[in-house]
Design a protein around this motif. Structure first.
Motif, PDB file in Angstrom:
ATOM      1  N   ASN A  97      -5.326  -0.835  -0.430  1.00 29.40           N
ATOM      2  CA  ASN A  97      -5.047  -1.129  -1.971  1.00 29.40           C
ATOM      3  C   ASN A  97      -3.588  -1.494  -2.044  1.00 29.40           C
ATOM      4  O   ASN A  97      -2.696  -1.216  -1.205  1.00 29.40           O
ATOM      5  CB  ASN A  97      -5.294   0.159  -2.522  1.00 29.40           C
ATOM      6  N   SER A 130      -6.462  -5.418 -11.389  1.00 33.27           N
ATOM      7  CA  SER A 130      -6.813  -4.540 -10.177  1.00 33.27           C
ATOM      8  C   SER A 130      -7.854  -5.136  -9.234  1.00 33.27           C
ATOM      9  O   SER A 130      -8.584  -6.118  -9.795  1.00 33.27           O
ATOM     10  CB  SER A 130      -7.060  -3.089 -10.594  1.00 33.27           C
ATOM     11  N   SER A 131      -7.902  -4.906  -8.003  1.00 27.75           N
ATOM     12  CA  SER A 131      -8.801  -5.381  -7.126  1.00 27.75           C
ATOM     13  C   SER A 131      -9.247  -4.297  -6.104  1.00 27.75           C
ATOM     14  O   SER A 131      -8.606  -3.405  -5.984  1.00 27.75           O
ATOM     15  CB  SER A 131      -8.342  -6.750  -6.538  1.00 27.75           C
ATOM     16  N   SER A 132     -10.355  -4.641  -5.726  1.00 32.91           N
ATOM     17  CA  SER A 132     -10.864  -3.578  -4.473  1.00 32.91           C
ATOM     18  C   SER A 132     -11.581  -4.383  -3.637  1.00 32.91           C
ATOM     19  O   SER A 132     -11.915  -5.550  -4.011  1.00 32.91           O
ATOM     20  CB  SER A 132     -12.002  -2.488  -5.232  1.00 32.91           C
ATOM     21  N   ASN A 133     -12.043  -3.712  -2.415  1.00 33.70           N
ATOM     22  CA  ASN A 133     -12.756  -4.534  -1.236  1.00 33.70           C
ATOM     23  C   ASN A 133     -14.257  -4.443  -1.745  1.00 33.70           C
ATOM     24  O   ASN A 133     -14.759  -3.292  -1.766  1.00 33.70           O
ATOM     25  CB  ASN A 133     -12.436  -4.137   0.044  1.00 33.70           C
ATOM     26  N   TYR A 157     -19.326  -0.985  -2.487  1.00 37.10           N
ATOM     27  CA  TYR A 157     -18.159  -0.811  -3.117  1.00 37.10           C
ATOM     28  C   TYR A 157     -17.865   0.498  -3.290  1.00 37.10           C
ATOM     29  O   TYR A 157     -18.894   1.531  -3.492  1.00 37.10           O
ATOM     30  CB  TYR A 157     -18.409  -1.428  -4.595  1.00 37.10           C
ATOM     31  N   MET A 158     -16.771   1.035  -2.768  1.00 39.14           N
ATOM     32  CA  MET A 158     -16.335   2.234  -2.728  1.00 39.14           C
ATOM     33  C   MET A 158     -17.422   3.246  -1.987  1.00 39.14           C
ATOM     34  O   MET A 158     -17.657   4.578  -2.270  1.00 39.14           O
ATOM     35  CB  MET A 158     -15.986   2.993  -4.001  1.00 39.14           C
ATOM     36  N   SER A 164       0.872  -1.103  -0.018  1.00 43.45           N
ATOM     37  CA  SER A 164      -0.134  -0.096   0.288  1.00 43.45           C
ATOM     38  C   SER A 164       0.982   1.312   0.019  1.00 43.45           C
ATOM     39  O   SER A 164       1.915   1.313   0.658  1.00 43.45           O
ATOM     40  CB  SER A 164      -0.869  -0.099   1.066  1.00 43.45           C
ATOM     41  N   LYS A 214     -11.532  -6.650 -10.638  1.00 42.73           N
ATOM     42  CA  LYS A 214     -12.461  -6.235 -11.216  1.00 42.73           C
ATOM     43  C   LYS A 214     -12.121  -5.637 -12.865  1.00 42.73           C
ATOM     44  O   LYS A 214     -10.902  -5.538 -13.124  1.00 42.73           O
ATOM     45  CB  LYS A 214     -12.901  -4.858 -10.603  1.00 42.73           C
ATOM     46  N   GLN A 223     -11.461  -9.162  -1.062  1.00 42.10           N
ATOM     47  CA  GLN A 223     -11.020  -8.442  -2.229  1.00 42.10           C
ATOM     48  C   GLN A 223     -11.362  -9.139  -3.633  1.00 42.10           C
ATOM     49  O   GLN A 223     -11.435 -10.360  -3.705  1.00 42.10           O
ATOM     50  CB  GLN A 223      -9.360  -8.486  -2.206  1.00 42.10           C
ATOM     51  N   GLU A 237      -8.884   3.547   3.187  1.00 41.48           N
ATOM     52  CA  GLU A 237      -9.295   2.698   2.177  1.00 41.48           C
ATOM     53  C   GLU A 237      -7.810   2.331   1.548  1.00 41.48           C
ATOM     54  O   GLU A 237      -7.472   1.510   0.724  1.00 41.48           O
ATOM     55  CB  GLU A 237     -10.046   3.244   1.166  1.00 41.48           C
ATOM     56  N   GLU A 238      -7.162   3.421   1.154  1.00 41.23           N
ATOM     57  CA  GLU A 238      -5.703   3.482   0.377  1.00 41.23           C
ATOM     58  C   GLU A 238      -4.633   2.404   1.182  1.00 41.23           C
ATOM     59  O   GLU A 238      -3.851   1.960   0.461  1.00 41.23           O
ATOM     60  CB  GLU A 238      -4.977   4.658   0.279  1.00 41.23           C
TER      61      GLU A 238
END
Length: 832
Positions: A239, A541-544, A617-618, A89, A562, A559, A235-236
């Protein structure tokens, strides 16, 4: 007296050399085969040494490299084993910089920048120009001045302690500096401007020479790293970007472990704050680990673009291959040399009768060996260069140009001495065992030395050859499997065109991108088109994502990979819709389409249960509108991960174009039309396309290189083994010449005699195949363990390998068998 003795020694040397040359002339065929075998073995050893030496030289000249570590991420879901990411991160570096961290000497960020273009303003007589930047080759890096304290560049211009102190400065390597300002000296380049991405002007404040050793510090343009607003958000901290690397330098390993403990403690605290804020059930587990810098080049478990990686297993395997091939060549020399011994009996007997001592006979054989080895070495100078060409891209340009003359000389001298000793000592000792009295009484049997030993050596040679043959077949099977297996999507006749970063991230050109897509669709030869990230690629890439609608259960966060796609994407790649509907047209994210793995990971029993459920999401919630069957997003080393397809014009990064598969002859014209159309929309941007199946094949470059290497090694091992078999067949035919003569007198046919002589050798080769089988099975299974999706080893490669070895042996032995069978029996029975 001393002078006389000195002259006598010189005369003895000249006489021994003259006798050796006469022997070579009389036995041209065996001399040629000896030189051929040793040339192949020495050349293979030489080429492998060049490659291995280069790979083991990474970071060789870096000071204090033992105390430098990379911080890498390990991410897992639930109870799964997890996978590694090369990056961390982004906020972690700023934490190390701003907070007091005990035991830390320095922390150094190396964040790669996705630059696309640079403008070099006009200067002097040189006009201004615009140059494209290649992420893989040009390597733009955001870092800190501490980078130049850790990495020992030689400064050609500028001051290490003053350069790169401000955001608008840039430090260049020598190659990039000469490329941008070819007419200036390095000192004159200081203060010159470079304009990146149309508007970001930087001033050159330093020029450094390229490192004189292989290194993963391959940046060429260095900028000052900037802290962004989002780097302070929770959040960062979750990542991860594999292009963001951080190095720490400490006084020892204990201090490094203390630093890591503080980092992990901080990261855990940040994630705990995030889960409490969102009321998540923790299924996402992430820890940070230290990777010693000296092990980084061999960390093949890390997927990093622009970084060369090599497996330690492959390196040690290559060393073993080189040693085995050289030993095979020496065994071949022993067999061919001892095969000539019966024909030299009378020469040896006369020498012994005239008073030659054993040491004189040994010196004669060793002289012959030295001459053959030196001749082979000279031939190897040429053959090794050919070998480097045959290896193709297995050896990079850097490894080919790599020079280490001192170590190379030591290696070559060692190879010459070892080869001479291994190849010459046994035949030299064997020649002293000849009984001169028995020879002149016609009682010499023609047997020289231990025939069983020579058979054992032949079996050993074919064991090695069989290992290479079967391994090559299995590696080839796995490679074909990875390229031909159904990946869950249709990749036939697909061309991909990447959209430059500054275009797809620029909101002012979004409509222009869509219009260009429609223009592409109207070009003759274009069958269909979709926009979005390719299904299988090195970029991901991926996100929570959070599911919180399950009754009586805490929210599930995980995770998820996407891919931003348009509405044509699912049909374009023939993705099977298992439940629900496709995405609807939208400029922004409004809904999700999940894959089967994501459905199971969120706890749904079947695809239909997921449709209509809401995922967070976000900071917002969107419905799941459909579920598609699983398809491979990464290579076969990785398992299929949870994935979602989602809309978003700003993130559509590529055109996926299917050409008319029934008109391949028209493809060049279609591609030319695509380029022309692209130029009318984005004349300042270079049009670059790739055939998708070729891009997928390139992801298995290491496997293709290994296949090429095993094929070459197989050919070398088989040739050398057959040369040794030729020598043993010659000796056997000579020793059984009287038996063959009697059989011919009694009416034996030529085919019958050939079968008689060949049968024993076939049995030896089959024995070698049996011995090699468990070794190959174990080794190939270990190699296949790196693949999540792999073939099952069957009996077929072993049978085919045995057949190949037997045919090679028969073709070698048959020549001597036919020659012996065709000999007039009067010649072999004359003395009886």
């Amino acid at each position: 007296m001393a002078s006389t003795r000195h002259l006598t020694q010189i005369d003895m040397f000249r006489l021994t050399l003259k006798n050796s040359l006469r022997h070579f002339v009389r036995n041209r065929l065996f001399t040629f085969l000896n030189i051929l075998g040793l040339t192949i073995g020495i050349s293979a050893c030489w080429v492998i040494y060049r490659y291995v030496r280069f790979e083991l030289s990474y970071e060789r000249g870096l000071p204090d490299k033992e105390n430098i570590h990379r911080v890498v991420s390990k991410i897992s879901y639930s109870e799964e084993e997890g996978s590694y990411s090369a990056g961390i991160s982004r906020p972690i570096y700023f934490f190390l910089k701003e907070e007091p961290v005990r035991s830390l000497k320095r922390a150094v960020p190396v964040y790669k920048i996705w630059g696309r273009q640079v403008m070099i303003p006009a200067h002097g007589k040189q006009a201004g120009r615009l140059e494209d930047l290649d992420f893989e080759k040009n390597m733009l890096v955001a870092t800190e001045p501490a980078y130049f304290e850790m990495v020992n560049y030689r400064w050609l211009a500028g001051n290490q302690h003053q350069a790169l102190r401000n955001p608008d400065e840039v430090v260049l390597t020598e190659a990039r500096a000469r490329f941008y300002y070819p007419g200036l000296t390095f000192d004159e380049m200081i203060g010159q401007p470079l304009i990146y991405e149309d508007s970001l002007q930087h001033t050159i404040t330093g020029v450094v020479a390229a490192l004189d050793y292989p290194s993963e510090f391959n940046g060429q343009e260095f900028f000052l790293v900037k802290k962004r607003e989002q780097d302070n958000t929770l959040e960062e901290w979750t990542n991860t970007n594999s292009s963001d690397r951080v190095y720490i330098q400490t006084k020892d390993d204990k201090a490094a472990a203390e630093v890591l403990e503080q980092i992990n403690s901080t990261v855990a605290a940040k994630y705990k704050q995030l889960t409490a804020k969102r009321e998540l059930k923790g299924t996402y587990h992430r820890t940070l680990e230290l990777l010693p810098l000296q092990a980084s080049h061999f960390s093949t478990f890390l997927n990093e673009r622009g970084q060369s990686k090599t497996s330690r297993t492959v390196i040690f395997g290559l060393i073993g291959v080189g040693v085995f091939l050289l030993v095979l060549a020496c065994i071949n020399y022993v067999n061919l040399t001892t095969a000539q011994m019966p024909q030299r009996h009378k020469e040896i007997g006369i020498r012994k009768t005239l008073g030659s001592a054993g040491r004189h006979l040994i010196s004669q054989l060793m002289m012959e060996t030295v001459v053959v080895v030196l001749a082979s070495f000279l031939c190897s100078i040429v053959v090794s260069q050919v070998g480097v060409g045959l290896l193709g891209d297995l050896m990079s340009e850097e490894s080919r140009a790599f020079a280490d003359p001192e170590t190379l000389v030591i290696f070559l001298v060692a190879v010459l001495l070892v080869t001479t000793f291994l190849a010459g000592m046994y035949p030299a000792w064997l020649i002293t065992r000849v009984n001169a009295v028995a020879i002149f009484r016609n009682k010499a049997s023609g047997r020289v030395g231990n025939l069983s030993l020579r058979k054992i050596l032949i079996v050993f040679q074919f064991v090695i050859a069989q290992v290479f043959i079967v391994s090559a077949l299995i590696v080839g099977q796995q490679l074909r499997y990875t390229l031909q297996k159904d990946m869950g999507f249709n990749k036939d006749a697909v061309v991909t065109v990447a959209i430059p970063f500054k275009l797809y991230a620029n909101p002012q050109v979004h409509e222009k991108k869509i219009t260009l897509a429609n223009e592409f669709r109207n070009i003759p030869g274009v069958k269909e088109l979709a926009m979005g990230t390719e299904p299988l690629s090195e970029n991901y890439s991926s996100s929570n994502f959070v599911y919180s609608d399950a009754p009586n259960l805490a929210p599930v966060g995980m995770q998820v990979f996407k891919k931003y796609v348009d509405t044509a994407y699912v049909q374009f790649y023939d993705l099977k819709l298992l439940a629900g509907t496709n995405l609807s047209a939208s400029d922004t994210t409004k809904e999700f389409v999940l894959n089967e793995t994501a459905v199971r990971a969120f706890g749904f029993k079947n695809p239909g249960d997921a449709v209509g459920k809401m995922l967070g999401y976000m900071g917002r919630r969107y419905p799941v509108v459909g579920v598609v069957s699983d398809f491979h997003q990464q290579d076969f080393h990785q398992a299929i991960q949870p994935l979602t397809l989602l809309s978003g014009k700003t993130s559509l990064s590529a055109y996926n174009i299917r050409l008319d598969g029934s008109d391949r002859a028209g493809w060049p014209a279609t591609l030319a039309a695509l380029k022309t159309t692209w130029g009318t929309f984005f004349p300042e941007e270079m049009f670059s396309y790739h055939f998708y199946d070729e891009s997928i094949a390139a992801m298995y470059k290491k496997e293709q290189q290994l296949h090429k290497l095993t094929n070459l090694s197989t050919g070398i091992a088989v040739v050398i083994s057959c040369l040794g078999l030729f020598g043993l067949a010659s000796l056997t035919a000579f020793q059984r010449s009287k038996e063959i003569g009697i059989r011919k007198v009694l009416g034996a046919s030529v085919p019958g005699i050939v079968r008689m002589l060949s049968g024993e050798f076939v049995m030896m080769v089959l024995l070698a195949a049996l011995i090699a089988a468990p070794v190959v099975w174990w080794a190939c299974n270990k190699w296949l363990e790196d693949f999540v999706y792999r073939i099952e080893i069957s009996w077929a490669p072993f049978v085919l390998g045995g057949v190949v070895a037997v045919l090679a042996a028969l073709s070698t032995v048959s020549y001597q068998g036919i020659k012996a069978a065709m000999t007039n029996p009067v010649e072999s029975l004359r003395n009886d």
